[in-house]
Motif scaffolding. Structure first.
Motif, PDB file in Angstrom:
ATOM      1  N   GLN A 241     -41.073  -5.176  10.149  1.00 10.80           N
ATOM      2  CA  GLN A 241     -40.721  -4.869  11.533  1.00 10.80           C
ATOM      3  C   GLN A 241     -41.030  -3.423  11.921  1.00 10.80           C
ATOM      4  O   GLN A 241     -40.978  -3.075  13.098  1.00 10.80           O
ATOM      5  CB  GLN A 241     -39.268  -5.220  11.784  1.00 10.80           C
ATOM      6  CG  GLN A 241     -39.132  -6.746  11.798  1.00 10.80           C
ATOM      7  CD  GLN A 241     -37.740  -7.248  11.954  1.00 10.80           C
ATOM      8  OE1 GLN A 241     -36.812  -6.473  12.017  1.00 10.80           O
ATOM      9  NE2 GLN A 241     -37.584  -8.552  12.012  1.00 10.80           N
ATOM     10  N   LEU A 242     -41.375  -2.605  10.934  1.00 10.83           N
ATOM     11  CA  LEU A 242     -41.830  -1.247  11.261  1.00 10.83           C
ATOM     12  C   LEU A 242     -43.053  -1.283  12.173  1.00 10.83           C
ATOM     13  O   LEU A 242     -43.347  -0.331  12.886  1.00 10.83           O
ATOM     14  CB  LEU A 242     -42.208  -0.492   9.976  1.00 10.83           C
ATOM     15  CG  LEU A 242     -41.077   0.129   9.158  1.00 10.83           C
ATOM     16  CD1 LEU A 242     -41.610   0.630   7.824  1.00 10.83           C
ATOM     17  CD2 LEU A 242     -40.437   1.279   9.918  1.00 10.83           C
ATOM     18  N   SER A 246     -46.083  -8.785  16.482  1.00 13.43           N
ATOM     19  CA  SER A 246     -45.779 -10.144  16.040  1.00 13.43           C
ATOM     20  C   SER A 246     -46.311 -10.340  14.617  1.00 13.43           C
ATOM     21  O   SER A 246     -47.227  -9.624  14.194  1.00 13.43           O
ATOM     22  CB  SER A 246     -46.454 -11.149  16.976  1.00 13.43           C
ATOM     23  OG  SER A 246     -47.852 -11.093  16.780  1.00 13.43           O
ATOM     24  N   PRO A 247     -45.750 -11.319  13.882  1.00 10.69           N
ATOM     25  CA  PRO A 247     -46.252 -11.559  12.518  1.00 10.69           C
ATOM     26  C   PRO A 247     -47.755 -11.859  12.505  1.00 10.69           C
ATOM     27  O   PRO A 247     -48.457 -11.462  11.581  1.00 10.69           O
ATOM     28  CB  PRO A 247     -45.465 -12.778  12.046  1.00 10.69           C
ATOM     29  CG  PRO A 247     -44.317 -12.918  12.965  1.00 10.69           C
ATOM     30  CD  PRO A 247     -44.628 -12.194  14.225  1.00 10.69           C
ATOM     31  N   GLU A 248     -48.234 -12.546  13.545  1.00  3.89           N
ATOM     32  CA  GLU A 248     -49.672 -12.854  13.610  1.00  3.89           C
ATOM     33  C   GLU A 248     -50.488 -11.560  13.701  1.00  3.89           C
ATOM     34  O   GLU A 248     -51.500 -11.399  13.027  1.00  3.89           O
ATOM     35  CB  GLU A 248     -49.999 -13.734  14.832  1.00  3.89           C
ATOM     36  CG  GLU A 248     -49.491 -15.150  14.743  1.00  3.89           C
ATOM     37  CD  GLU A 248     -48.026 -15.306  15.142  1.00  3.89           C
ATOM     38  OE1 GLU A 248     -47.392 -14.291  15.507  1.00  3.89           O
ATOM     39  OE2 GLU A 248     -47.500 -16.428  15.057  1.00  3.89           O
ATOM     40  N   LEU A 289     -50.437  -3.273   0.040  1.00  2.00           N
ATOM     41  CA  LEU A 289     -51.349  -2.972   1.155  1.00  2.00           C
ATOM     42  C   LEU A 289     -50.563  -2.639   2.419  1.00  2.00           C
ATOM     43  O   LEU A 289     -50.971  -1.799   3.220  1.00  2.00           O
ATOM     44  CB  LEU A 289     -52.285  -4.163   1.408  1.00  2.00           C
ATOM     45  CG  LEU A 289     -53.216  -4.486   0.240  1.00  2.00           C
ATOM     46  CD1 LEU A 289     -54.031  -5.737   0.537  1.00  2.00           C
ATOM     47  CD2 LEU A 289     -54.148  -3.321  -0.034  1.00  2.00           C
ATOM     48  N   LEU A 290     -49.451  -3.300   2.597  1.00  2.00           N
ATOM     49  CA  LEU A 290     -48.582  -3.000   3.744  1.00  2.00           C
ATOM     50  C   LEU A 290     -48.020  -1.575   3.594  1.00  2.00           C
ATOM     51  O   LEU A 290     -47.982  -0.793   4.545  1.00  2.00           O
ATOM     52  CB  LEU A 290     -47.459  -4.037   3.800  1.00  2.00           C
ATOM     53  CG  LEU A 290     -46.506  -4.031   4.983  1.00  2.00           C
ATOM     54  CD1 LEU A 290     -45.912  -5.430   5.164  1.00  2.00           C
ATOM     55  CD2 LEU A 290     -45.369  -3.052   4.830  1.00  2.00           C
ATOM     56  N   ILE A 291     -47.613  -1.246   2.365  1.00  2.00           N
ATOM     57  CA  ILE A 291     -47.055   0.090   2.118  1.00  2.00           C
ATOM     58  C   ILE A 291     -48.123   1.151   2.370  1.00  2.00           C
ATOM     59  O   ILE A 291     -47.875   2.173   3.022  1.00  2.00           O
ATOM     60  CB  ILE A 291     -46.506   0.187   0.670  1.00  2.00           C
ATOM     61  CG1 ILE A 291     -45.367  -0.823   0.479  1.00  2.00           C
ATOM     62  CG2 ILE A 291     -46.020   1.592   0.362  1.00  2.00           C
ATOM     63  CD1 ILE A 291     -44.912  -0.988  -0.968  1.00  2.00           C
ATOM     64  N   HIS A 305     -36.900   3.982   6.005  1.00  2.00           N
ATOM     65  CA  HIS A 305     -36.611   2.551   5.997  1.00  2.00           C
ATOM     66  C   HIS A 305     -36.552   2.023   4.562  1.00  2.00           C
ATOM     67  O   HIS A 305     -35.684   1.239   4.203  1.00  2.00           O
ATOM     68  CB  HIS A 305     -37.714   1.844   6.778  1.00  2.00           C
ATOM     69  CG  HIS A 305     -37.214   0.681   7.562  1.00  2.00           C
ATOM     70  ND1 HIS A 305     -36.340   0.801   8.611  1.00  2.00           N
ATOM     71  CD2 HIS A 305     -37.471  -0.643   7.432  1.00  2.00           C
ATOM     72  CE1 HIS A 305     -36.086  -0.395   9.082  1.00  2.00           C
ATOM     73  NE2 HIS A 305     -36.752  -1.290   8.397  1.00  2.00           N
ATOM     74  N   TRP A 306     -37.504   2.439   3.773  1.00  2.00           N
ATOM     75  CA  TRP A 306     -37.600   2.016   2.376  1.00  2.00           C
ATOM     76  C   TRP A 306     -36.324   2.373   1.618  1.00  2.00           C
ATOM     77  O   TRP A 306     -35.779   1.561   0.852  1.00  2.00           O
ATOM     78  CB  TRP A 306     -38.810   2.708   1.747  1.00  2.00           C
ATOM     79  CG  TRP A 306     -38.971   2.487   0.276  1.00  2.00           C
ATOM     80  CD1 TRP A 306     -38.342   3.186  -0.734  1.00  2.00           C
ATOM     81  CD2 TRP A 306     -39.796   1.516  -0.378  1.00  2.00           C
ATOM     82  NE1 TRP A 306     -38.735   2.714  -1.955  1.00  2.00           N
ATOM     83  CE2 TRP A 306     -39.622   1.692  -1.769  1.00  2.00           C
ATOM     84  CE3 TRP A 306     -40.664   0.528   0.072  1.00  2.00           C
ATOM     85  CZ2 TRP A 306     -40.288   0.905  -2.703  1.00  2.00           C
ATOM     86  CZ3 TRP A 306     -41.329  -0.248  -0.860  1.00  2.00           C
ATOM     87  CH2 TRP A 306     -41.134  -0.066  -2.222  1.00  2.00           C
TER      88      TRP A 306
END
Lengths: 327, 345
Positions: A241-242, A246-248, A289-291, A305-306
């Motif tokens: 959510q950071l 949308s998830p897409e 990859l998100l990180i 957040h982490w």
């Protein structure tokens, strides 16, 4: 086949085995690279036939000579879903020279063929005409059999290997029917695994699955090392959510990220493979990859957040690997 | 400019240590020079790299460039060594020249130290890392002999570089980006004395390297200030958000902080909806997102504000240096300026 022919085959194989192993390693490396390019999670293995198996096969298949025996080298790729089998098989011509796939689905559909069982795809392979080592491994002699299977197909194959399911001997009709039913059950399971996987990644209330699938597709282009799925989902649930998208939209980012940064990411992955000291447990996980993406755009928000859920030292280790410092 | 991706792809190929004492009047001293490079294993290389990333990528890390008028031989040594193919046999003599020059410079209050030179690549581009570690006066470093040549034991690395507690680093990374003499991406860090300080010691490391900060702090600060105000005025339409961000800009610029990090400012004070576009705008305006020493000397007058509060609750704020546009009489206040915008809160 005469005793002297078998003895000659024994001598030849003892002399040839090492070079066939080297050849098999070449084909395996090419296949692994292609599977990585496709972003598919797979277990790839290679073996040369042991001498006893080779002699036994020559005894059982007298129509073959030592030279004509096809699977002196076997390479196997086991994947999760049928669509991945199809993708790999379709891209085999870019890896090496290969025959048309021998698809047992077609053979089993032939009413005259007495064998029963489950599907499996084999290809006969050799080095391409422009390969630099073609002179060392000429295609007239050096061939490898490549099998591409799903886990369910692999299960069938492993069990049936020690039974007579694959035998050309006539099987009693009632037994044959039970084997067909069992094979059908496994095929249904295979199809269901694929469908469930598709459905889960499309459900709007399961955003983290959708994002994990998108991450995996790119992550396996960098590493064949599987992550811990529970941890992946936990991290994604906490961090996605950071993006405030949308998830897409989030899912679509990672393909672009890899297009832009594959060289850097591959370099860091290669370095992390060489040493485990000081490497974060979160590194060989698809969500890395998100990180990385968040480290590029909002490192301090990510850290804030982490730290609410995960050890800050682990993020620090990941950040340092990617050239970021919070100091 | 050294970016995180550069540090991520930094590979250390060779490394050497030299012990460089301080020159003291009346005492004979000389640097103890290694004659062969140190042997490194994968774990030590990885650990060393992490330490380098932590200092060079930290808030104390700055982009630097060669100073044309510098008397230091370091720029020429780096230019020469990184030109063309790798020449491993020239690495040890090169590093000894660095050590000798450091010894010549190390007088007065600068401390003894261990100098380490590293032969590196960054995404395949040749580079050099220069690292100076402080050590206690009188501390003995273990020397050994390999193939008849002197070298320092790995304990130097373990005790001085890889110990988590060691904070006293001066480091620099130079990456060749093209064939020209100034085609380098370079960064430096002095964890003892931030370059923003004006005292002589803070400049020691840069002077030794023959470098200067890529952008003068006063220029970097002014560029950020002007770009931020431009964005606030033109791109943020919500009056409440506009005022908040404006106030944060003024407050940060007027603060007593020694340094300023645009990226941290964005994350802390810019509304989420504007972060990406503000960052892009700063890049368009050639404003570095990396931290720089805060120096408002170029526009200090614009930071001071004079406020007028009226009996009926009106508030007028004008830059101190434009205060003469306001004329105050007993029952009126007149501002001699053109209205460009009216906000409704």
């Amino acid at each position: 086949m005469s005793r002297s022919d078998l003895e000659q085959a024994r001598v030849s194989w003892l002399a040839d085995e090492a070079s066939f192993r080297e050849f098999g390693q070449l084909v395996k490396s090419g296949l692994e690279a292609e599977i990585k390019r496709l972003g598919i999670k797979a277990e790839v293995s290679m073996r040369t036939k042991d001498i006893d198996s080779l002699i036994k096969k020559l005894i059982l298949k007298p129509e073959h000579t030592y030279e004509s025996l096809g699977d002196k080298v076997g390479i196997r790729a086991v994947v999760r879903y049928q669509r991945e089998v199809d993708e790999i098989v379709a891209s085999m011509p870019s890896v090496c020279g290969c025959s048309e796939p021998d698809d047992t689905r077609q053979r089993l559909a032939d009413e005259k063929d007495e064998r029963v069982g489950y599907i499996s795809i084999h290809l006969d392979t050799w080095l391409k005409d422009d390969h630099s080592l073609l002179a060392q491994f000429p295609k007239t002699k050096y061939r490898a059999e490549v099998q591409v299977r799903t886990l369910a197909q692999h299960l069938w194959s492993e069990i049936s290997h020690d039974t007579s399911y694959k035998s050309r001997t006539k099987i009693r009709k009632d037994l044959k029917r039970r084997i067909h039913l069992l094979a059908g059950l496994i095929e249904v399971a295979d199809n269901e695994f694929s469908r469930i996987d598709d459905d889960m990644s499309k459900m709007p209330d399961m955003a983290e699955f959708m994002i994990l699938k998108a991450l995996e597709r790119q992550y396996y282009k960098l590493s064949a090392r599987p992550g811990n799925t529970d941890l992946s989902l936990e991290v994604i649930r906490h961090l996605w959510q950071l993006y405030e998208q949308s998830p897409e939209q989030v899912s679509m980012r990672f393909g672009v990220l890899l297009d832009e940064k594959q060289a850097v990411l591959q370099d860091v992955f290669d370095q992390m493979t060489k040493t485990s000291k000081g490497r974060s447990a979160f590194f060989f996980q698809p969500e890395i990859l998100l990180i990385y993406d968040q480290l590029q755009s909002q490192p301090y928000k990510l850290r804030e957040h982490w730290s609410e859920r995960f050890p800050p030292e682990e993020l620090e280790m990941v950040a340092t690997a990617f050239g970021h410092s919070f100091a | 400019m050294i970016k995180p991706d550069d540090l991520a792809t930094l590979h250390i190929h060779r490394l050497i240590f030299h012990d460089v004492p301080k020159r003291m009047r009346g005492l004979e001293a000389a640097p103890v020079l290694s004659e062969i490079e140190a042997t490194l294993d994968a774990d030590r290389i990885a650990h060393l790299k992490r330490r380098l990333v932590r200092v060079l990528g930290s808030k104390s890390g700055y982009d630097i460039q060669f100073r044309p008028e510098s008397q230091s031989p370091v720029p020429e040594l780096i230019r020469d060594y990184t030109k063309g193919k790798q020449r491993p046999d020239e690495f040890v003599p090169l590093s000894q020249k660095f050590a000798q020059f450091l010894f010549e410079q190390q007088t007065g209050s600068s401390s003894s130290g261990v100098l380490s030179i590293m032969d590196t690549t960054v995404t395949g581009k040749r580079g050099i890392v220069v690292l100076k570690l402080e050590r206690e006066e009188g501390a003995q470093l273990e020397l050994s002999t390999k193939k008849g040549k002197r070298t320092f034991e790995m304990s130097v690395l373990d005790n001085l570089v890889l110990t988590e507690g060691t904070r006293l680093f001066k480091a620099a990374l130079f990456v060749r980006t093209g064939p020209g003499g100034d085609d380098f991406s370079s960064g430096a860090c002095d964890s003892q004395r931030p370059f923003g300080s004006t005292d002589e010691l803070a400049q020691f490391w840069l002077r030794f390297l023959g470098c200067k900060l890529i952008e003068e702090p006063r220029v970097a600060t002014k560029k950020f200030f002007e770009a931020a105000l431009l964005y606030v005025n033109d791109a943020i339409t919500d009056p409440v958000e506009k005022t908040k961000v404006y106030d944060h800009v003024m407050s940060e610029m007027s603060s007593e902080k020694k340094t300023f990090a645009p990226r941290t400012f964005i994350e802390e004070y810019v509304p989420k909806a504007h972060r990406e576009s503000f960052e892009s705008f700063l890049k368009e305006q050639q404003v570095s997102l990396k931290q720089f020493p805060l120096d408002t000397s170029e526009f200090v007058g614009r930071l001071r504000r004079r406020s007028y509060h009226t009996a009926k609750g009106a508030e007028v704020r004008v830059p101190e240096e434009e205060a003469d546009i306001v004329r105050v009489a007993e029952d009126s206040i007149v501002i001699a300026d053109t209205v460009t915008r009216v906000d409704h809160k």
